[in-house]
Design an enzyme around this catalytic site. Structure first.
Site, short mmCIF file in Angstrom:
data_model
loop_
_atom_site.label_atom_id
_atom_site.label_comp_id
_atom_site.label_asym_id
_atom_site.label_seq_id
_atom_site.Cartn_x
_atom_site.Cartn_y
_atom_site.Cartn_z
N SER A 668 1.85 -8.66 2.43
CA SER A 668 3.21 -8.63 2.95
C SER A 668 3.49 -9.88 3.79
O SER A 668 3.50 -10.99 3.26
CB SER A 668 3.43 -7.34 3.74
OG SER A 668 4.80 -7.11 3.98
N ASP A 741 7.86 -2.52 -5.99
CA ASP A 741 7.77 -2.70 -4.53
C ASP A 741 8.99 -2.08 -3.86
O ASP A 741 10.13 -2.38 -4.21
CB ASP A 741 7.70 -4.19 -4.20
CG ASP A 741 7.28 -4.45 -2.77
OD1 ASP A 741 7.70 -3.69 -1.87
OD2 ASP A 741 6.54 -5.42 -2.53
N HIS A 775 4.92 -1.05 -2.49
CA HIS A 775 4.47 -2.10 -1.57
C HIS A 775 2.99 -1.92 -1.23
O HIS A 775 2.25 -2.89 -1.11
CB HIS A 775 5.32 -2.07 -0.30
CG HIS A 775 5.11 -3.24 0.59
ND1 HIS A 775 5.37 -4.54 0.19
CD2 HIS A 775 4.66 -3.34 1.87
CE1 HIS A 775 5.10 -5.37 1.17
NE2 HIS A 775 4.66 -4.67 2.21
#
Length: 799
Positions: A668, A741, A775
């Site tokens: 991330s 995601d 994610h």
């Protein structure tokens, strides 16, 4: 103009086909990595309220890709499984063991259907029953187990609506309230493949900036699906069956009054939005009796899109709740600056009000705050705590007050949110006569029990203390001692000072103990083995060092078992990090975490590669420091480079790291960091960037702690975007992204476009898409393949 065109073209195109892309059959990493990745972890522990029983909850293993391929709807920011009316991709538990705390007798609870998942549990008020939310193939059901038995029995055939998670309230020891799918709901809406018209959004001159969100409603058909799946009704369930209260709608929240006679219900309703998630939708707030009769509509909250900037909030009443120390009193918060402190300067930012059943009197002021209110901790008529905070300055302030008194609150604690050393901890709470949690205090209301993480220059050493409100004196009653890291899981008896702790060390996994502080007696409750026997002998050290400008940094270094720098020489190095913003260098310099923790290895960890002969630097601090009128991101790149150079220097000076064989990685914002380091330095041979964002113009209304928009600080957005420097990549970059995601800002297009830009400039880059992943990754096949890709990349370009 060039940057503007990049922004427009990237936002118009939702996806791209990668030239020469191929579908590679799933691969697996080397045996030593796979063994650790698939290790069975210790169970989760839960205690009954009377501490006579302990549950050991066996964690569900990874999903399979076939499970991820099950139907999934993505509506208004939430992902659900339409077949079960529940949130999708929930791990839950696959087994439960009930342990008698006195006799240590263990009994496996049976009766759950094969292949079912336990989503949540709830103890009855008398601790003699356990309710389980169990997801089966066709829905979520309630099961009940009596502690004198080991059999779970389905409590009702009514299916639970768990699209917003699970909710359960005990009316008494034999009757509960929960949210169910309405009876006779009919079939789900069926969409036409032929469009019925254009999708139109319009704005009438009012600024409504919103951050980028995933999974939003897109059209009328999505709205009909949202209404169908998220509509629920509140029902009562007991041993005789179920009964509807008649309260029905898209119920986002429900709570039972302390006297068990009233319900506070939040329902969302149209008009829905296509630019923000459900948390911003219009809402009706009302109070009914326990049988569903409307008592009063408390408020109507329209669609909320908060202003950009620090300390902004909703201009409407917010944070409603029942006072836990009163039979039926509602409280809530109202912003005095219309939710925007930058535009509206007021003496007080927030006022907390209350109103008591039957809600016919004028609302009464409880307390007001000069900073933004972040919650009340209720005790009784003589004592409550109010916490207020400023995101702009990071200041956190906790004060005590007498509810309803005209006197100003008395400050108790004041510290920076980043200043862990001066954070005194959280007050202990206990259940009162209404079975609600309130502050634990003495009869004079001048003492509190505080549970602290115990941050210090030696790392976190948690403690329990007695705080005298009058004298503002803190006396430590118990503190964990080296070589252990021990946290308080529960305070079993605050008078006798009997606590339950979770203890671990570098070599011992977490196990639970009962401690009697006054007599210093200790009794072990669990004896879970090390889930990673192959990691025996791996060394772990928390190191401290400075970067060029004097800021203190830390990292955790892992070295292979039996390693000797004299004999084995320098090792290839993997650095793993996640940047964080700070307002002051002194807060940045504080030591975080503990050097005495057991090494738990998640699928995303870099620690696997210590088994392959690498030196692993985990939790490498990458602080970005602001202050004195300068925002942290104003010199993001310069500070990031200093952090990386300092880490490379210290591992070289230790004599264990080969700085000609460095890799860096992160997930991330850590992936964003990785890409920036590869375009702005030549330190690294390779980078591993998982599910990141690389073009900040695609998140134009803020990201992370950045509250300025692209148009307010274009130079910051451009300078922080590695996409803008795609022609400057040094080293080999592995990009990995989940196909679906769901994180705000890290749309897969971020990796797609960055890969195209890098490829167009002849960079060494590989882009791996993990099918059906969000994610965070959850399928066994995808996780093993991700580890394979990472290992292959490191072996090829670093080792």
């Amino acid at each position: 103009m060039k940057i503007k065109n990049i922004f427009l073209s990237a936002t118009i195109l939702a996806s791209t086909v990668i030239a020469n892309a191929q579908e590679l059959p799933y691969q697996e990493p080397p045996k030593e990595i796979k063994e650790i990745a698939l290790a069975k972890l210790s169970p989760i522990i839960d205690f009954s309220e009377d501490y006579k029983w302990m549950l050991q909850l066996e964690r569900a293993p990874y999903y399979s890709v076939s499970e991820l391929a099950q139907p999934e709807l993505r509506l208004a920011g939430i992902r659900i499984n339409p077949e079960t009316f529940s949130e999708s991709r929930q791990r839950g538990y696959v087994g439960v063991t009930l342990v008698n705390m006195e006799t240590k007798l263990e009994r496996v609870i049976e009766g759950f259907p094969d292949q079912s998942i336990i989503l949540n549990i709830n103890w009855s008020p008398q601790s003699d029953k356990i309710i389980f939310f169990v997801k089966e193939g066709d829905g979520v059901y309630l099961y009940q187990c009596i502690t004198t038995d080991n059999k779970a029995v389905k409590l009702s055939n009514r299916k639970i609506n768990a699209c917003f998670g699970t909710s359960l309230f005990w009316i008494n020891n034999n009757e509960i309230l929960t949210l169910a799918i309405p009876e006779n709901i009919g079939n789900a809406p069926v969409g036409s493949t032929v469009p019925q018209g254009a999708i139109v959004q319009e704005n009438s001159g009012k600024a409504q900036a919103a951050r980028t969100y995933q999974d939003l409603l897109k059209n009328k058909f999505d709205e009909s699906l949202f209404d169908y799946y998220f509509t629920s009704e509140i029902i009562k369930i007991n041993n005789q069956g179920s009964l509807s209260t008649g309260i029905k709608g898209v119920i986002t929240s429900v709570s039972l009054s302390p006297n068990k006679e009233l319900l506070f219900v939040e329902k969302t309703h149209k008009p829905y939005s296509y630019i923000v998630p459900i948390s911003n939708f219009p809402t009706t707030l009302s109070v009914t009796d326990i049988n569903g009769k409307l008592i009063k509509t408390i408020a109507e909250i329209p669609l909320v899109i908060t202003a950009m900037g620090y300390d902004t909030t909703s201009p409407y009443p917010r944070n409603f709740g029942w006072r836990p120390d009163k039979p039926a009193t509602l409280f809530w918060t109202e912003a005095q600056d219309n939710g925007d402190p930058k535009k509206n300067k007021t003496e007080y930012a927030d006022i907390i009000y209350q109103q008591t059943f039957p809600f016919t009197d004028v609302k009464k002021e409880v307390v007001k705050t000069k900073l933004r209110s972040y919650g009340v901790q209720w005790g009784n008529d003589s004592l409550a705590l109010i916490t207020e905070s400023s995101a702009a300055t990071r200041l956190v302030k906790t004060s005590c007050f007498k509810p309803g008194s005209d006197k100003d609150p008395v400050p108790l604690f004041e510290f920076s949110r980043d200043d862990n050393y001066n954070n005194p901890g959280r007050p202990h709470v206990v259940k009162n006569q209404y079975d609600k949690y309130v502050l634990y205090t003495n009869k004079k209301n001048n003492q509190l029990l505080l549970l602290s993480d115990g941050a210090s220059p030696e790392g976190n050493m948690p403690y329990l203390s007695l705080y005298d409100i009058t004298k503002k004196k803190n006396t430590i009653l118990w503190r964990c001692k080296a070589p252990y890291y021990e946290t308080i899981s529960r305070i079993k008896d605050p008078v006798k000072l009997e606590i339950i702790t979770a203890r671990q060390s570098i070599t011992e996994p977490v196990n639970f103990f009962i401690r009697q502080i006054k007599s210093n007696k200790v009794k072990q409750l669990t004896n879970f083995p090390n889930p990673y026997p192959s990691m025996k002998g791996v060394s772990k050290e928390q190191i401290r060092y400075k970067r060029e400008d004097g800021v203190d940094l830390t990292a955790t270094v892992y070295l292979p078992a039996g390693y000797s720098k004299e004999k084995d020489g320098r090792l290839p190095v993997i650095m793993w990090a996640y940047p964080r913003e700070y307002k002051s260098a002194s807060d940045t310099a504080q030591v975080r975490g503990s050097k005495y923790t057991f090494t738990s290895i998640s699928y995303g960890s870099p620690i696997f590669w210590v088994k392959k002969g690498y030196c692993v630097m985990d939790n490498v601090e990458m602080p970005i420091v602001g202050g004195n009128g300068v925002e942290p991101n104003d010199n993001f790149t310069e500070q990031l480079v200093m952090n990386a150079e300092a880490a490379a220097k210290v591992i070289h000076e230790m004599g264990v790291g080969d700085t000609s064989r460095l890799a860096v990685g992160g997930h991330s914002y850590g992936a964003f960091m990785t890409a920036n380091l590869l375009v702005h330095t030549n330190l690294f041979k390779a980078g591993i960037a998982r599910s990141g964002a690389y073009n900040r113009t695609l998140t134009p209304f803020g990201f992370q702690a950045e509250t300025r928009t692209y148009w307010q600080a274009p130079e910051v957005y451009n300078a922080m975007s590695p996409f803008m420097y795609a022609d400057k990549l040094n080293g080999a970059l592995l990009l990995i992204h989940g196909e679906l995601d769901n994180n705000s800002g890290t749309f897969p297009i971020q990796s797609e476009r960055f890969f195209q830009a890098l490829k167009g400039h002849g960079a060494t880059v590989r882009y791996v898409v993990l099918p059906l992943e969000s994610h965070g990754y959850s399928a066994k096949e995808n996780i093993l393949h991700m580890l394979y890709e990472t290992d292959s990349w490191l072996e090829k370009y670093v080792k």
